[in-house]
Design a protein around this motif. Structure first.
Motif, PDB file in Angstrom:
ATOM      1  N   SER A   1       0.840  -1.204   0.000  1.00 29.45           N
ATOM      2  CA  SER A   1       0.000   0.000   0.000  1.00 29.45           C
ATOM      3  C   SER A   1       0.869   1.246   0.000  1.00 29.45           C
ATOM      4  O   SER A   1       0.608   2.208  -0.754  1.00 29.45           O
ATOM      5  CB  SER A   1      -0.927   0.004   1.213  1.00 29.45           C
ATOM      6  N   ARG A   2       1.903   1.245   0.818  1.00 29.71           N
ATOM      7  CA  ARG A   2       2.769   2.421   0.918  1.00 29.71           C
ATOM      8  C   ARG A   2       3.649   2.595  -0.313  1.00 29.71           C
ATOM      9  O   ARG A   2       4.079   3.710  -0.620  1.00 29.71           O
ATOM     10  CB  ARG A   2       3.588   2.327   2.203  1.00 29.71           C
ATOM     11  N   GLU A   3       3.888   1.512  -1.019  1.00 29.59           N
ATOM     12  CA  GLU A   3       4.631   1.603  -2.283  1.00 29.59           C
ATOM     13  C   GLU A   3       3.716   1.883  -3.469  1.00 29.59           C
ATOM     14  O   GLU A   3       4.183   1.956  -4.606  1.00 29.59           O
ATOM     15  CB  GLU A   3       5.413   0.308  -2.519  1.00 29.59           C
ATOM     16  N   LYS A   4       2.414   2.022  -3.217  1.00 22.50           N
ATOM     17  CA  LYS A   4       1.405   2.332  -4.249  1.00 22.50           C
ATOM     18  C   LYS A   4       1.244   1.215  -5.283  1.00 22.50           C
ATOM     19  O   LYS A   4       0.746   1.454  -6.390  1.00 22.50           O
ATOM     20  CB  LYS A   4       1.744   3.648  -4.957  1.00 22.50           C
ATOM     21  N   VAL A   5       1.624   0.001  -4.909  1.00 26.00           N
ATOM     22  CA  VAL A   5       1.491  -1.137  -5.827  1.00 26.00           C
ATOM     23  C   VAL A   5       0.028  -1.415  -6.149  1.00 26.00           C
ATOM     24  O   VAL A   5      -0.325  -1.781  -7.275  1.00 26.00           O
ATOM     25  CB  VAL A   5       2.171  -2.393  -5.239  1.00 26.00           C
ATOM     26  N   TYR A   6      -0.843  -1.230  -5.184  1.00 28.01           N
ATOM     27  CA  TYR A   6      -2.256  -1.554  -5.364  1.00 28.01           C
ATOM     28  C   TYR A   6      -3.033  -0.493  -6.154  1.00 28.01           C
ATOM     29  O   TYR A   6      -4.106  -0.788  -6.680  1.00 28.01           O
ATOM     30  CB  TYR A   6      -2.930  -1.739  -4.009  1.00 28.01           C
ATOM     31  N   ASP A   7      -2.501   0.702  -6.205  1.00 23.88           N
ATOM     32  CA  ASP A   7      -3.258   1.798  -6.834  1.00 23.88           C
ATOM     33  C   ASP A   7      -3.506   1.512  -8.314  1.00 23.88           C
ATOM     34  O   ASP A   7      -2.570   1.225  -9.075  1.00 23.88           O
ATOM     35  CB  ASP A   7      -2.508   3.117  -6.689  1.00 23.88           C
ATOM     36  N   GLY A   8      -4.758   1.579  -8.733  1.00 25.98           N
ATOM     37  CA  GLY A   8      -5.124   1.386 -10.133  1.00 25.98           C
ATOM     38  C   GLY A   8      -5.381  -0.051 -10.543  1.00 25.98           C
ATOM     39  O   GLY A   8      -5.744  -0.301 -11.699  1.00 25.98           O
ATOM     40  N   LEU A   9      -5.235  -1.000  -9.620  1.00 29.72           N
ATOM     41  CA  LEU A   9      -5.441  -2.406  -9.986  1.00 29.72           C
ATOM     42  C   LEU A   9      -6.929  -2.745 -10.077  1.00 29.72           C
ATOM     43  O   LEU A   9      -7.764  -2.161  -9.391  1.00 29.72           O
ATOM     44  CB  LEU A   9      -4.754  -3.330  -8.975  1.00 29.72           C
ATOM     45  N   GLN A  10      -7.230  -3.713 -10.923  1.00 27.32           N
ATOM     46  CA  GLN A  10      -8.607  -4.098 -11.195  1.00 27.32           C
ATOM     47  C   GLN A  10      -9.119  -5.153 -10.215  1.00 27.32           C
ATOM     48  O   GLN A  10      -8.338  -5.939  -9.668  1.00 27.32           O
ATOM     49  CB  GLN A  10      -8.704  -4.676 -12.612  1.00 27.32           C
ATOM     50  N   PHE A  11     -10.437  -5.175 -10.036  1.00 20.48           N
ATOM     51  CA  PHE A  11     -11.103  -6.342  -9.456  1.00 20.48           C
ATOM     52  C   PHE A  11     -11.270  -7.316 -10.618  1.00 20.48           C
ATOM     53  O   PHE A  11     -12.217  -7.245 -11.394  1.00 20.48           O
ATOM     54  CB  PHE A  11     -12.449  -5.944  -8.850  1.00 20.48           C
ATOM     55  N   HIS A  12     -10.285  -8.208 -10.753  1.00 20.13           N
ATOM     56  CA  HIS A  12     -10.171  -9.012 -11.969  1.00 20.13           C
ATOM     57  C   HIS A  12     -11.026 -10.283 -11.971  1.00 20.13           C
ATOM     58  O   HIS A  12     -11.215 -10.895 -13.020  1.00 20.13           O
ATOM     59  CB  HIS A  12      -8.702  -9.407 -12.204  1.00 20.13           C
ATOM     60  N   ARG A  13     -11.540 -10.654 -10.823  1.00 16.60           N
ATOM     61  CA  ARG A  13     -12.388 -11.861 -10.741  1.00 16.60           C
ATOM     62  C   ARG A  13     -13.432 -11.622  -9.662  1.00 16.60           C
ATOM     63  O   ARG A  13     -13.103 -11.544  -8.478  1.00 16.60           O
ATOM     64  CB  ARG A  13     -11.553 -13.096 -10.422  1.00 16.60           C
ATOM     65  N   VAL A  14     -14.686 -11.530 -10.065  1.00 19.33           N
ATOM     66  CA  VAL A  14     -15.770 -11.241  -9.124  1.00 19.33           C
ATOM     67  C   VAL A  14     -16.912 -12.202  -9.423  1.00 19.33           C
ATOM     68  O   VAL A  14     -17.499 -12.166 -10.516  1.00 19.33           O
ATOM     69  CB  VAL A  14     -16.245  -9.782  -9.238  1.00 19.33           C
ATOM     70  N   ILE A  15     -17.215 -13.054  -8.463  1.00 14.39           N
ATOM     71  CA  ILE A  15     -18.244 -14.079  -8.646  1.00 14.39           C
ATOM     72  C   ILE A  15     -19.380 -13.798  -7.680  1.00 14.39           C
ATOM     73  O   ILE A  15     -19.171 -13.670  -6.466  1.00 14.39           O
ATOM     74  CB  ILE A  15     -17.680 -15.486  -8.391  1.00 14.39           C
ATOM     75  N   ALA A  16     -20.586 -13.682  -8.213  1.00 20.35           N
ATOM     76  CA  ALA A  16     -21.756 -13.340  -7.406  1.00 20.35           C
ATOM     77  C   ALA A  16     -21.913 -14.286  -6.218  1.00 20.35           C
ATOM     78  O   ALA A  16     -21.731 -15.496  -6.338  1.00 20.35           O
ATOM     79  CB  ALA A  16     -23.013 -13.383  -8.277  1.00 20.35           C
ATOM     80  N   LYS A  17     -22.223 -13.728  -5.069  1.00 20.33           N
ATOM     81  CA  LYS A  17     -22.457 -14.463  -3.826  1.00 20.33           C
ATOM     82  C   LYS A  17     -21.269 -15.314  -3.405  1.00 20.33           C
ATOM     83  O   LYS A  17     -21.420 -16.292  -2.682  1.00 20.33           O
ATOM     84  CB  LYS A  17     -23.720 -15.330  -3.935  1.00 20.33           C
ATOM     85  N   PHE A  18     -20.073 -14.930  -3.886  1.00 19.86           N
ATOM     86  CA  PHE A  18     -18.884 -15.686  -3.510  1.00 19.86           C
ATOM     87  C   PHE A  18     -17.739 -14.741  -3.145  1.00 19.86           C
ATOM     88  O   PHE A  18     -17.515 -14.476  -1.964  1.00 19.86           O
ATOM     89  CB  PHE A  18     -18.491 -16.648  -4.626  1.00 19.86           C
ATOM     90  N   VAL A  19     -17.029 -14.199  -4.146  1.00 20.91           N
ATOM     91  CA  VAL A  19     -15.787 -13.504  -3.825  1.00 20.91           C
ATOM     92  C   VAL A  19     -15.469 -12.434  -4.867  1.00 20.91           C
ATOM     93  O   VAL A  19     -15.878 -12.535  -6.031  1.00 20.91           O
ATOM     94  CB  VAL A  19     -14.628 -14.518  -3.740  1.00 20.91           C
ATOM     95  N   ALA A  20     -14.742 -11.394  -4.413  1.00 17.06           N
ATOM     96  CA  ALA A  20     -14.170 -10.381  -5.300  1.00 17.06           C
ATOM     97  C   ALA A  20     -12.662 -10.394  -5.092  1.00 17.06           C
ATOM     98  O   ALA A  20     -12.187 -10.269  -3.961  1.00 17.06           O
ATOM     99  CB  ALA A  20     -14.735  -8.993  -4.991  1.00 17.06           C
ATOM    100  N   GLN A  21     -11.911 -10.556  -6.183  1.00 12.53           N
ATOM    101  CA  GLN A  21     -10.460 -10.657  -6.103  1.00 12.53           C
ATOM    102  C   GLN A  21      -9.798  -9.478  -6.808  1.00 12.53           C
ATOM    103  O   GLN A  21     -10.253  -9.017  -7.857  1.00 12.53           O
ATOM    104  CB  GLN A  21      -9.985 -11.966  -6.739  1.00 12.53           C
ATOM    105  N   THR A  22      -8.682  -9.019  -6.230  1.00 11.15           N
ATOM    106  CA  THR A  22      -7.917  -7.906  -6.773  1.00 11.15           C
ATOM    107  C   THR A  22      -6.501  -8.004  -6.199  1.00 11.15           C
ATOM    108  O   THR A  22      -6.170  -8.952  -5.493  1.00 11.15           O
ATOM    109  CB  THR A  22      -8.574  -6.563  -6.415  1.00 11.15           C
ATOM    110  N   GLY A  23      -5.659  -7.035  -6.527  1.00 13.12           N
ATOM    111  CA  GLY A  23      -4.345  -6.966  -5.891  1.00 13.12           C
ATOM    112  C   GLY A  23      -3.196  -7.569  -6.660  1.00 13.12           C
ATOM    113  O   GLY A  23      -2.058  -7.504  -6.194  1.00 13.12           O
ATOM    114  N   ASN A  24      -3.450  -8.166  -7.838  1.00 20.98           N
ATOM    115  CA  ASN A  24      -2.359  -8.702  -8.649  1.00 20.98           C
ATOM    116  C   ASN A  24      -1.898  -7.643  -9.641  1.00 20.98           C
ATOM    117  O   ASN A  24      -2.712  -7.120 -10.419  1.00 20.98           O
ATOM    118  CB  ASN A  24      -2.794  -9.957  -9.410  1.00 20.98           C
ATOM    119  N   PRO A  25      -0.603  -7.316  -9.677  1.00 23.45           N
ATOM    120  CA  PRO A  25      -0.122  -6.291 -10.602  1.00 23.45           C
ATOM    121  C   PRO A  25      -0.416  -6.580 -12.071  1.00 23.45           C
ATOM    122  O   PRO A  25      -0.503  -5.653 -12.875  1.00 23.45           O
ATOM    123  CB  PRO A  25       1.388  -6.266 -10.334  1.00 23.45           C
TER     124      PRO A  25
END
Length: 270
Positions: free
Chosen positions: A64-88
């Motif tokens: 977070s402090r290195e700004k790695v997460y800034d601008g990344l997508q929620f690349h996998r979101v499955i209804a009633k299950f999970v939302a994934q993000t954080g991969n460069p």
């Protein structure tokens, strides 16, 4: 900073039951262990608990402090299950220049830190570490020996935040996931580090897809302590005292029909 470990154990489902709150019924989140995600859909605030996953929390703060997460997508979101993000690379299986993290699915806490026990069956107990839903071995297992620790793990309820990984259990690196609904089959298989306390409506409004056609993004990810004082929200969640009131009320309403995932921990921003 020494982290005060307090467990709040519940034995009955906690619905969205109205409870009158006094001024001392609120606990202010530790700014050093609070994650603020500003997305194109709105803000989410996550209470992180380093007692559960110290390496994961340390990594999230670093990225977070290195700004790695800034601008990344929620690349996998499955209804009633999970939302994934954080991969460069905005895909599953990504990572950073840093080594993968060790598994932190299980953790131990001194039994003397446990308070407000409302349920302890012969095979398990359940409740909260801060706002994070957990499961543990029976309290009596720890009480048998002075100074013993209680073996515990996170419970995958709605709003839970954890570290995504590949098949190897030691392959978590930077990916984050947020539970859209309870999925307890994931317990003890993935590292949980916290819970969304503000912004569940935002989380549930993120576009679905694997990947979504037009993915939502994390515009900025910051540690609350790093936000300038004049801009920093003061985030509060229900205190132990308040949770006791909720538990007592729901005991009368739900009887023995308990799931820790029915619990909604009240939170507010001042």
């Amino acid at each position: 900073m020494q982290v005060l470990t307090r467990l709040l154990f519940a034995s009955f489902a906690i619905a969205a039951t109205p409870v009158c709150f006094a001024s001392d019924d609120w606990r202010t989140l530790d700014p050093e262990n609070t994650l603020v995600i500003d997305s194109n859909k709105g803000r989410m605030i996550i209470e992180m608990r380093p007692e559960m996953a110290p390496k994961a929390v340390e990594r999230i703060k670093l990225l977070s402090r290195e700004k790695v997460y800034d601008g990344l997508q929620f690349h996998r979101v499955i209804a009633k299950f999970v939302a994934q993000t954080g991969n460069p690379n905005n895909q599953d299986g990504g990572g950073t220049k840093y080594p993968n993290l060790p598994p932190e699915m299980m953790f131990k806490l001194p039994y003397k830190s446990i308070s407000n026990i409302a349920s302890n069956s012969s095979d398990a107990a359940s409740g909260f570490l801060g706002s994070v839903s957990i499961q543990s071995l029976p309290i009596t297992d720890a009480l048998k020996k002075d100074g013993a620790s209680l073996r515990s793990w996170g419970a995958h309820c709605a709003g839970i935040a954890g570290m995504g990984r590949n098949e190897p259990r030691d392959s978590a690196n930077s990916e984050l996931y947020f539970m859209l609904d309870a999925t307890r089959r994931l317990d003890r298989d993935y590292t949980i580090f916290g819970r969304v306390v503000i912004g569940m409506d935002v989380l549930l409004n993120i576009k679905h897809g694997e990947p979504p056609v037009t993915p939502d993004i994390m515009q900025s990810v910051r540690i609350l302590a790093d936000i300038p004082a004049n801009e920093r929200p003061q985030v509060k969640v229900a205190s132990e005292q308040a949770m006791q009131k909720i538990i007592a009320k729901v005991r009368q309403e739900k009887g023995a029909d308990f799931s820790v995932c029915d619990v909604v921990v009240p939170a507010k921003i001042n």
